[in-house]
Design a protein around this motif. Structure first.
Motif, PDB file in Angstrom:
ATOM      1  N   THR A   1      56.431  22.672  30.829  1.00 31.31           N
ATOM      2  CA  THR A   1      56.939  23.195  32.143  1.00 31.31           C
ATOM      3  C   THR A   1      56.388  22.551  33.243  1.00 31.31           C
ATOM      4  OG1 THR A   1      55.403  24.923  31.981  1.00 31.31           O
ATOM      5  CG2 THR A   1      57.492  25.449  30.983  1.00 31.31           C
ATOM      6  N   TYR A   2      57.418  22.763  34.220  1.00 26.81           N
ATOM      7  CA  TYR A   2      56.774  22.112  35.855  1.00 26.81           C
ATOM      8  C   TYR A   2      57.316  23.196  36.723  1.00 26.81           C
ATOM      9  CZ  TYR A   2      61.455  20.207  36.524  1.00 26.81           C
ATOM     10  OH  TYR A   2      62.886  19.907  36.481  1.00 26.81           O
ATOM     11  N   GLY A   3      56.904  23.432  37.953  1.00 21.28           N
ATOM     12  CA  GLY A   3      57.313  24.186  38.764  1.00 21.28           C
ATOM     13  C   GLY A   3      56.565  24.411  40.203  1.00 21.28           C
TER      14      GLY A   3
ATOM     15  N   THR B   1      66.606  20.329  34.747  1.00 18.73           N
ATOM     16  CA  THR B   1      66.098  20.296  36.237  1.00 18.73           C
ATOM     17  C   THR B   1      66.706  21.734  36.573  1.00 18.73           C
ATOM     18  OG1 THR B   1      68.378  19.584  36.542  1.00 18.73           O
ATOM     19  CG2 THR B   1      66.771  18.019  36.593  1.00 18.73           C
ATOM     20  N   ASN B   2      68.015  22.312  36.455  1.00 15.24           N
ATOM     21  CA  ASN B   2      68.294  23.739  37.018  1.00 15.24           C
ATOM     22  C   ASN B   2      69.383  23.902  36.330  1.00 15.24           C
ATOM     23  OD1 ASN B   2      70.194  22.457  38.689  1.00 15.24           O
ATOM     24  ND2 ASN B   2      68.343  21.518  39.842  1.00 15.24           N
TER      25      ASN B   2
ATOM     26  N   THR C   1      75.630  24.783  26.273  1.00 13.48           N
ATOM     27  CA  THR C   1      75.838  23.641  25.936  1.00 13.48           C
ATOM     28  C   THR C   1      74.600  22.477  26.324  1.00 13.48           C
ATOM     29  OG1 THR C   1      78.097  24.135  26.177  1.00 13.48           O
ATOM     30  CG2 THR C   1      77.625  21.713  26.439  1.00 13.48           C
ATOM     31  N   LYS C   2      74.084  22.853  27.567  1.00 13.27           N
ATOM     32  CA  LYS C   2      73.031  22.113  27.725  1.00 13.27           C
ATOM     33  C   LYS C   2      71.874  22.451  27.093  1.00 13.27           C
ATOM     34  CE  LYS C   2      74.389  21.089  32.381  1.00 13.27           C
ATOM     35  NZ  LYS C   2      74.550  19.935  32.729  1.00 13.27           N
ATOM     36  N   LYS C   3      71.757  23.534  26.562  1.00 12.01           N
ATOM     37  CA  LYS C   3      70.540  23.998  25.685  1.00 12.01           C
ATOM     38  C   LYS C   3      70.603  22.943  24.311  1.00 12.01           C
ATOM     39  CE  LYS C   3      68.447  28.232  23.528  1.00 12.01           C
ATOM     40  NZ  LYS C   3      68.887  27.856  22.035  1.00 12.01           N
ATOM     41  N   LYS C   4      71.964  22.837  23.916  1.00 12.40           N
ATOM     42  CA  LYS C   4      71.930  22.118  22.735  1.00 12.40           C
ATOM     43  C   LYS C   4      71.052  20.934  22.671  1.00 12.40           C
ATOM     44  CE  LYS C   4      75.116  21.035  19.085  1.00 12.40           C
ATOM     45  NZ  LYS C   4      74.413  19.851  18.543  1.00 12.40           N
ATOM     46  N   LEU C   5      70.982  20.078  23.858  1.00 14.34           N
ATOM     47  CA  LEU C   5      70.252  18.850  24.026  1.00 14.34           C
ATOM     48  C   LEU C   5      68.682  19.324  23.494  1.00 14.34           C
ATOM     49  CD1 LEU C   5      70.215  16.117  24.721  1.00 14.34           C
ATOM     50  CD2 LEU C   5      69.307  16.795  27.028  1.00 14.34           C
ATOM     51  N   PHE C   6      68.194  20.330  23.824  1.00 19.08           N
ATOM     52  CA  PHE C   6      66.877  20.728  23.540  1.00 19.08           C
ATOM     53  C   PHE C   6      66.902  21.232  22.220  1.00 19.08           C
ATOM     54  CE2 PHE C   6      67.160  20.835  28.063  1.00 19.08           C
ATOM     55  CZ  PHE C   6      65.804  20.279  28.397  1.00 19.08           C
ATOM     56  N   ASP C   7      67.884  21.923  21.716  1.00 20.93           N
ATOM     57  CA  ASP C   7      67.804  22.608  20.073  1.00 20.93           C
ATOM     58  C   ASP C   7      67.668  21.454  19.174  1.00 20.93           C
ATOM     59  OD1 ASP C   7      68.160  24.990  21.420  1.00 20.93           O
ATOM     60  OD2 ASP C   7      70.111  25.411  20.887  1.00 20.93           O
ATOM     61  N   ASP C   8      68.244  20.314  19.565  1.00 19.28           N
ATOM     62  CA  ASP C   8      68.448  19.117  18.548  1.00 19.28           C
ATOM     63  C   ASP C   8      67.188  18.270  18.636  1.00 19.28           C
ATOM     64  OD1 ASP C   8      70.745  20.552  17.622  1.00 19.28           O
ATOM     65  OD2 ASP C   8      72.264  18.945  18.922  1.00 19.28           O
ATOM     66  N   LEU C   9      66.279  18.504  19.261  1.00 24.73           N
ATOM     67  CA  LEU C   9      65.231  17.413  19.697  1.00 24.73           C
ATOM     68  C   LEU C   9      64.239  17.477  18.455  1.00 24.73           C
ATOM     69  CD1 LEU C   9      64.158  17.987  23.393  1.00 24.73           C
ATOM     70  CD2 LEU C   9      65.134  16.099  22.491  1.00 24.73           C
ATOM     71  N   PRO C  10      63.871  16.332  17.870  1.00 25.57           N
ATOM     72  CA  PRO C  10      63.014  16.360  16.736  1.00 25.57           C
ATOM     73  C   PRO C  10      61.647  16.921  17.228  1.00 25.57           C
ATOM     74  CG  PRO C  10      63.121  14.184  17.761  1.00 25.57           C
ATOM     75  CD  PRO C  10      63.928  15.185  18.381  1.00 25.57           C
ATOM     76  N   LYS C  11      60.530  17.537  16.431  1.00 22.99           N
ATOM     77  CA  LYS C  11      59.371  17.942  16.550  1.00 22.99           C
ATOM     78  C   LYS C  11      58.513  16.855  17.313  1.00 22.99           C
ATOM     79  CE  LYS C  11      57.335  17.583  12.066  1.00 22.99           C
ATOM     80  NZ  LYS C  11      56.761  18.320  11.004  1.00 22.99           N
ATOM     81  N   THR C  12      58.517  15.425  17.165  1.00 23.57           N
ATOM     82  CA  THR C  12      57.981  14.284  17.796  1.00 23.57           C
ATOM     83  C   THR C  12      58.209  14.273  19.306  1.00 23.57           C
ATOM     84  OG1 THR C  12      59.693  12.804  17.169  1.00 23.57           O
ATOM     85  CG2 THR C  12      57.888  13.125  15.463  1.00 23.57           C
ATOM     86  N   ALA C  13      59.220  14.786  19.768  1.00 21.44           N
ATOM     87  CA  ALA C  13      59.934  14.688  21.202  1.00 21.44           C
ATOM     88  C   ALA C  13      59.154  15.860  22.126  1.00 21.44           C
ATOM     89  CB  ALA C  13      61.248  14.958  21.396  1.00 21.44           C
ATOM     90  N   PHE C  14      59.545  15.499  23.449  1.00 20.90           N
ATOM     91  CA  PHE C  14      58.946  16.539  24.304  1.00 20.90           C
ATOM     92  C   PHE C  14      60.104  17.457  25.114  1.00 20.90           C
ATOM     93  CE2 PHE C  14      59.300  12.986  26.980  1.00 20.90           C
ATOM     94  CZ  PHE C  14      59.736  13.406  28.224  1.00 20.90           C
ATOM     95  N   ALA C  15      59.824  18.461  25.331  1.00 20.97           N
ATOM     96  CA  ALA C  15      60.904  19.248  26.030  1.00 20.97           C
ATOM     97  C   ALA C  15      60.526  19.760  27.457  1.00 20.97           C
ATOM     98  CB  ALA C  15      61.406  20.517  25.185  1.00 20.97           C
ATOM     99  N   LEU C  16      60.715  19.378  28.378  1.00 24.06           N
ATOM    100  CA  LEU C  16      60.170  19.721  29.644  1.00 24.06           C
ATOM    101  C   LEU C  16      61.289  20.393  30.490  1.00 24.06           C
ATOM    102  CD1 LEU C  16      57.988  19.102  31.986  1.00 24.06           C
ATOM    103  CD2 LEU C  16      59.164  16.959  32.636  1.00 24.06           C
ATOM    104  N   SER C  17      60.932  21.556  30.886  1.00 22.48           N
ATOM    105  CA  SER C  17      61.808  22.342  31.736  1.00 22.48           C
ATOM    106  C   SER C  17      61.100  23.194  33.029  1.00 22.48           C
ATOM    107  CB  SER C  17      62.131  23.627  30.766  1.00 22.48           C
ATOM    108  OG  SER C  17      62.929  24.496  31.242  1.00 22.48           O
ATOM    109  N   ASN C  18      62.030  23.333  33.736  1.00 21.30           N
ATOM    110  CA  ASN C  18      61.773  23.722  35.242  1.00 21.30           C
ATOM    111  C   ASN C  18      61.571  25.282  34.986  1.00 21.30           C
ATOM    112  OD1 ASN C  18      61.830  24.673  37.832  1.00 21.30           O
ATOM    113  ND2 ASN C  18      63.879  23.826  38.537  1.00 21.30           N
ATOM    114  N   SER C  19      60.063  25.759  35.280  1.00 18.76           N
ATOM    115  CA  SER C  19      59.835  27.185  34.914  1.00 18.76           C
ATOM    116  C   SER C  19      60.080  28.150  36.004  1.00 18.76           C
ATOM    117  CB  SER C  19      58.319  27.105  34.771  1.00 18.76           C
ATOM    118  OG  SER C  19      57.755  26.662  35.882  1.00 18.76           O
ATOM    119  N   ASP C  20      60.671  27.400  37.497  1.00 16.41           N
ATOM    120  CA  ASP C  20      61.103  28.327  38.357  1.00 16.41           C
ATOM    121  C   ASP C  20      62.572  28.838  38.194  1.00 16.41           C
ATOM    122  OD1 ASP C  20      58.493  28.144  39.340  1.00 16.41           O
ATOM    123  OD2 ASP C  20      58.956  26.738  40.952  1.00 16.41           O
TER     124      ASP C  20
END
Length: 487
Positions: A256-258, A201-202, A220-239
């Motif tokens: 991304t969304y923004g 989110t932010n 620490t927040k980033k680790k959630l995304f670092d550990d995602l498998p390639k089958t998953a999606f990573a959606l991030s706030n581009s703003d």
């Protein structure tokens, strides 16, 4: 009963004393809950070290002990297993014990400083309204489809997470939306879970009492995304300036969304008022009851997630237009004499600023904004003067009061908030230790059409002082105070 070696599958052991080919009952990390033939995991916590309670757990009947350091006395008949990190071991064991429940549904983690509860709760509501069986793990509550359980932490302990996910499997739940706090990620509570996706989110100032530096908090927040498998999606706030950082090392599909920058999912605010706002999402207009730029971001994240998970575009837009405000998140009502009262969980500088920006943007000119705000005890002290500065700078009147003082003297917290007030704003602040009295005072000061913001506690229905919790609900208190004014 389970075979110990099966529960330990995937756990990296550095030393073993005893037999792993034994049957055990439950897993516990609190020695007070240990019973005959259970497994005790010794966790080094913030306030206490579980290693001190190994002997107590053994006396209570523990058949196996997981620890980072063997005790001096090893009791015959008890299996001792040494690991480098007990939190990681517990996460893997919990996942094994409950037979990997996260793999049997689509689990989506939501992380960020602000918006986690709103995004996860509204995703639950949206998918529920679309006719799916859905789960929710949030600050406010835990939902196993229609069954509600009380929430104790933003991110429950890893045993509770897997237990709830297992219950969701039994109920045929297809989607689960889960808040992933920095504390929870750091303490390995999300480890071993199979995520179908994650949402960022932010990121702003918070929890520096725990993480010490902003970089550590971000990573620490980033680790959630670092550990995602390639089958998953990573959606991030581009703003958000840290939105790109979250996606740097992930193997998942990056999206991304923004509202401002180029993004895969674009949104725009066309019109806003207290009753709601008109948004444009992917070239379609919709009216929503949720107001403020921060809610436009939340709804855009929800739209993107629902789209990624397979819902039809027009169905999503229709469902979003029907969503109601989450308890304690810009929850408002208008009294008989036209005073608007808003209750919001804003307990970080950025959240408070965003809410006040939203309120000030909706003013027609003559209304005064009166803000009641405090800061929590035993938490990040560095944000207190910042909160004091924002409240006094962006309000016509600010009342500093108690939040959850916990073990700290309330007036000391308030003085630290006062330290952030600029000299030109000093005549705009009042300091009232008692929160109920502070809310009553705000209501007495307000004239017709004025706006009262009660910030910091939101959905919380209690106040904690010196280890004692008493019932206290901001929304009820401000409603009662304004109603009594009209009598």
């Amino acid at each position: 009963m389970n075979l110990l070696k099966d529960i330990l599958y995937g756990v990296s052991l550095t030393a073993v004393s005893g037999n792993t080919n034994v049957m055990v009952n439950q897993i516990h990390f609190d020695s007070r809950n240990v019973e005959m033939d259970d497994v005790f995991v010794a966790i080094r916590g913030i306030l206490t070290d579980g290693h001190k309670y190994i002997s107590k757990a053994v006396e209570s009947g523990a058949k196996a002990v997981i620890c980072e350091e063997f005790p001096e006395l090893l009791v015959n008949g008890v299996t001792y297993l040494k690991v480098s990190n007990s939190n990681s071991a517990l996460a893997i064991m919990a996942n094994n014990y409950y037979d990997s429940p996260s793999k049997n549904l689509k689990l989506v983690g939501v992380t960020g400083t602000n918006g986690k509860t709103t995004v996860s709760t509204l995703l639950y509501n949206l998918f529920k309204n679309a006719g799916y069986k859905v789960g929710l793990l949030s600050t406010i509550k835990v939902m196993v489809d229609d069954q509600e359980y009380p929430a104790t932490h933003t991110t429950p302990d890893v045993l509770a997470i897997n237990r709830y996910l297992s219950l969701m499997n039994e109920e045929g739940v297809e989607f689960c939306f889960m808040e992933a706090s920095s504390h929870g990620i750091h303490q390995k509570r999300t480890e071993g879970l199979h995520f179908a996706g994650a949402i960022f989110t932010n990121l702003s100032h918070d929890h520096l009492d725990y993480h010490k530096t902003f970089a550590e908090y971000r990573d620490t927040k980033k680790k959630l995304f670092d550990d995602l498998p390639k089958t998953a999606f990573a959606l991030s706030n581009s703003d958000d300036k840290n939105g790109g950082v979250m996606l740097q090392n992930t193997k998942a599909k990056k999206l991304t969304y923004g509202l401002k920058s180029y993004a895969d999912f674009r949104g725009q605010i066309l019109e806003k008022q207290f009753s709601g706002q008109l948004l444009k999402i992917d070239d379609n207009e919709l009216w929503t009851k949720l107001i403020g730029d921060f809610n436009a971001y939340n709804l855009l994240a929800i739209y993107a997630t629902a789209h990624i998970l397979g819902l039809e575009k027009m169905e999503i837009l229709q469902l979003i237009s029907e969503l109601e405000t989450v308890d304690g998140r810009f929850q408002y009502f208008i009294s008989k004499n036209k005073i608007t009262a808003i209750v919001d969980y804003a307990h970080t500088p950025d959240a408070l600023k965003n809410v006040l920006i939203t309120i000030n943007a909706l003013r027609t000119g003559n209304e005064n904004v009166i803000t009641v705000v405090g800061c929590g005890g035993d938490r990040d002290k560095s944000k207190r003067p910042v909160m004091g500065h924002i409240a006094s700078e962006m309000s016509d009147q600010a009342i500093f009061t108690s939040d959850n003082p916990r073990s700290e003297p309330p007036m000391e917290i308030i003085k630290e908030m006062e330290a952030g007030v600029e000299p030109q704003n000093s005549n705009k602040i009042l300091s009232i230790e008692d929160r109920r009295q502070a809310i009553k005072t705000a209501c007495k000061l307000a004239a017709s059409t004025d706006i009262i913001l009660v910030a910091g506690k939101g959905h919380e229905a209690y106040q904690e002082t010196m280890g004692v919790r008493v019932d206290f609900d901001d929304f009820e208190e401000v409603q009662k105070a304004l109603t009594n004014l009209n009598k």
